[in-house]
Motif scaffolding. Structure first.
Motif, short mmCIF file in Angstrom:
data_model
loop_
_atom_site.label_atom_id
_atom_site.label_comp_id
_atom_site.label_asym_id
_atom_site.label_seq_id
_atom_site.Cartn_x
_atom_site.Cartn_y
_atom_site.Cartn_z
N THR A 246 0.85 -1.19 0.00
CA THR A 246 0.00 0.00 0.00
C THR A 246 0.89 1.24 0.00
N GLU A 247 0.25 2.39 -0.10
CA GLU A 247 1.01 3.64 -0.12
C GLU A 247 1.75 3.91 1.18
N ARG A 248 1.36 3.26 2.27
CA ARG A 248 1.97 3.52 3.57
C ARG A 248 3.15 2.58 3.85
N MET A 249 3.50 1.75 2.89
CA MET A 249 4.52 0.73 3.09
C MET A 249 5.74 0.97 2.20
N VAL A 250 6.83 0.29 2.53
CA VAL A 250 7.96 0.19 1.61
C VAL A 250 7.84 -1.15 0.90
N SER A 251 8.01 -1.12 -0.40
CA SER A 251 7.91 -2.33 -1.21
C SER A 251 9.30 -2.85 -1.53
N ILE A 252 9.47 -4.16 -1.42
CA ILE A 252 10.69 -4.84 -1.84
C ILE A 252 10.32 -5.73 -3.01
N CYS A 253 10.91 -5.48 -4.15
CA CYS A 253 10.55 -6.22 -5.36
C CYS A 253 11.41 -7.48 -5.48
N GLU A 268 18.43 -9.94 2.25
CA GLU A 268 18.95 -9.06 3.29
C GLU A 268 18.06 -7.83 3.48
N LEU A 269 17.48 -7.33 2.41
CA LEU A 269 16.53 -6.22 2.54
C LEU A 269 15.31 -6.64 3.36
N VAL A 270 14.82 -7.85 3.12
CA VAL A 270 13.69 -8.36 3.90
C VAL A 270 14.07 -8.50 5.37
N ARG A 271 15.26 -9.03 5.64
CA ARG A 271 15.71 -9.19 7.02
C ARG A 271 15.82 -7.85 7.73
N CYS A 272 16.34 -6.85 7.00
CA CYS A 272 16.45 -5.50 7.59
C CYS A 272 15.08 -4.94 7.92
N LEU A 278 9.45 -2.76 10.20
CA LEU A 278 8.88 -1.83 9.23
C LEU A 278 7.59 -2.39 8.64
N ASP A 279 6.77 -1.49 8.15
CA ASP A 279 5.58 -1.88 7.40
C ASP A 279 6.04 -2.07 5.95
N TYR A 280 6.17 -3.32 5.51
CA TYR A 280 6.74 -3.60 4.19
C TYR A 280 5.97 -4.72 3.51
N ALA A 281 6.21 -4.86 2.21
CA ALA A 281 5.65 -5.98 1.45
C ALA A 281 6.69 -6.42 0.42
N VAL A 282 6.70 -7.72 0.16
CA VAL A 282 7.49 -8.26 -0.95
C VAL A 282 6.51 -8.56 -2.08
N ASP A 283 6.78 -7.99 -3.24
CA ASP A 283 5.85 -8.15 -4.36
C ASP A 283 6.59 -8.46 -5.66
N ILE A 284 5.83 -8.90 -6.63
CA ILE A 284 6.30 -9.11 -8.00
C ILE A 284 5.59 -8.09 -8.88
N TYR A 285 6.37 -7.35 -9.67
CA TYR A 285 5.80 -6.31 -10.53
C TYR A 285 5.68 -6.85 -11.96
N PRO A 286 4.48 -7.02 -12.48
CA PRO A 286 4.33 -7.68 -13.78
C PRO A 286 4.80 -6.85 -14.98
N PHE A 287 4.66 -5.51 -14.92
CA PHE A 287 5.01 -4.67 -16.07
C PHE A 287 5.93 -3.55 -15.59
N ASP A 323 4.09 7.83 5.53
CA ASP A 323 4.51 6.58 6.17
C ASP A 323 5.35 5.73 5.23
N GLY A 324 4.97 5.69 3.95
CA GLY A 324 5.75 4.96 2.97
C GLY A 324 7.14 5.55 2.81
N VAL A 325 7.22 6.87 2.86
CA VAL A 325 8.52 7.55 2.80
C VAL A 325 9.37 7.17 4.00
N LYS A 326 8.78 7.22 5.20
CA LYS A 326 9.51 6.89 6.43
C LYS A 326 10.01 5.45 6.40
N ASN A 327 9.16 4.53 5.98
CA ASN A 327 9.56 3.13 5.93
C ASN A 327 10.70 2.90 4.94
#
Length: 339
Positions: A246-253, A268-272, A278-287, A323-327
């Protein structure tokens, strides 16, 4: 946060579609210099700035160029048919205010409208296809035919830059065109500020690499610091159907359209993110394709990763959140800082 948001507002106020970035790179250079760093420009116009630290050098890449348009034809009626720069979508530009930047140094205002846009006149308005062939820039000058427009100095090849309409709401939402990727550039300036104030001690050598031409595919294809071992693209995090961010999270691709990101870097990014809670998500970006992808495609032997604050409605009127910026900033600090 105030510094980052102030920088974002300044950056979005400077027109910079791919190929027209001199003003914004000059501004970005000045901001790094004010923080005590010594940036330099590559031949192509990218900004490179060493942020300090020693050993195992990593590049933090963000791009300063944006989507935009270019005059493809001065029409018989004096209005302009445009062609897109990057992935600018006609559906997202209808009725938007824009500026025509001539090669002679003049600037004119206008609006991108459908051909024959009055519903009181055109009963088929809603049925018209939203393409740049069916749209025209109506110039805010007294022009009635092609020669009137050309007399102003407007010609094929001039840049058309759209109003970003940057707003930060009381609830912390950040709304603007070109958060992709000026929000990330503002975050990297915020990181540089933390380093300059000795509030972050780096655990390795770090470069900021602010690219141009990312929106057309070759931002980080050349002139990367020769000693770098890794590149982290700090770009927009995708928000949409089938994704967790979401907009309030940091995304790890973990993977985009060009393939998976480096396993060790992403892990390592996920572990950090987990260690910092942190409020984060691991996602796959299709395009999606990033500057990190471009660097590897150009032959650089680098490990690569991709993170970014969540951005909704990409390539349109985009939205993120403080919040997304802070994360995102905290993830970078954890990944690069000494314990």
């Amino acid at each position: 946060m105030k510094y980052i948001l102030d920088q974002l507002k300044q950056l979005t106020s400077i027109d910079s579609p791919s190929g027209f970035t001199n003003d914004v790179t000059r501004y970005t250079m000045e901001q790094f210099e004010k923080l005590g760093f010594k940036p330099y420009l590559t031949n192509k116009g990218c900004v490179v700035c060493g942020l300090g630290g020693e050993g195992n050098p990593v590049i933090l890449s963000a791009h300063i160029d944006t989507l935009g348009g270019m005059v493809a034809e001065v029409k018989k009626n004096g209005r302009l048919r445009i062609t897109n720069i990057g992935g600018l979508n006609a559906n997202n530009c209808e009725t938007e205010t824009c500026r025509i930047r001539t090669r002679g140094g003049k600037t004119y205002e206008g609006t991108l409208q459908m051909n024959d846009p009055s519903i009181h006149v055109n009963k088929k308005f809603s049925e018209q296809s939203r393409t740049f062939e069916e749209m025209e820039v109506v110039i805010d000058e007294d022009v009635k035919e092609k020669k009137d427009t050309e007399a102003l100095g407007i010609h094929t090849g001039d840049f058309v830059c759209f109003d970003p309409r940057t707003v930060v709401t009381k609830s912390g939402y950040i709304k603007s065109r070109f958060l992709d990727d000026k929000l990330s550039v503002a975050i990297l300036l915020g990181l540089a500020k933390r380093i300059s104030e000795k509030k972050l001690i780096l655990n390795r050598k770090v470069y900021a690499f602010i690219t141009v031409y990312e929106e057309v595919g070759h931002g980080a294809c050349g002139a990367l610091p020769a000693d770098a071992k890794e590149i982290i693209s700090v770009d927009m995090g995708c928000v949409g159907k089938g994704l967790a961010c979401t907009e309030r999270m940091v995304s790890i691709c973990a993977k985009d359209s060009r393939g998976p990101y480096d396993y060790e870097v992403t892990t390592e990014l996920v572990r950090c993110a987990e260690r910092e809670k942190l409020d984060y998500a691991v996602d796959i970006y299709p395009f999606y394709g990033s500057d990190a992808d471009a660097a590897l495609a150009a032959g650089y032997d680098l490990k690569h990763g991709l993170i970014g604050a969540g951005v909704y409605a990409s390539h349109g009127y985009e939205r993120s959140h403080t919040d997304g910026v802070k994360n995102t900033l905290r993830l970078l600090e954890r990944y690069l800082g000494k314990d």
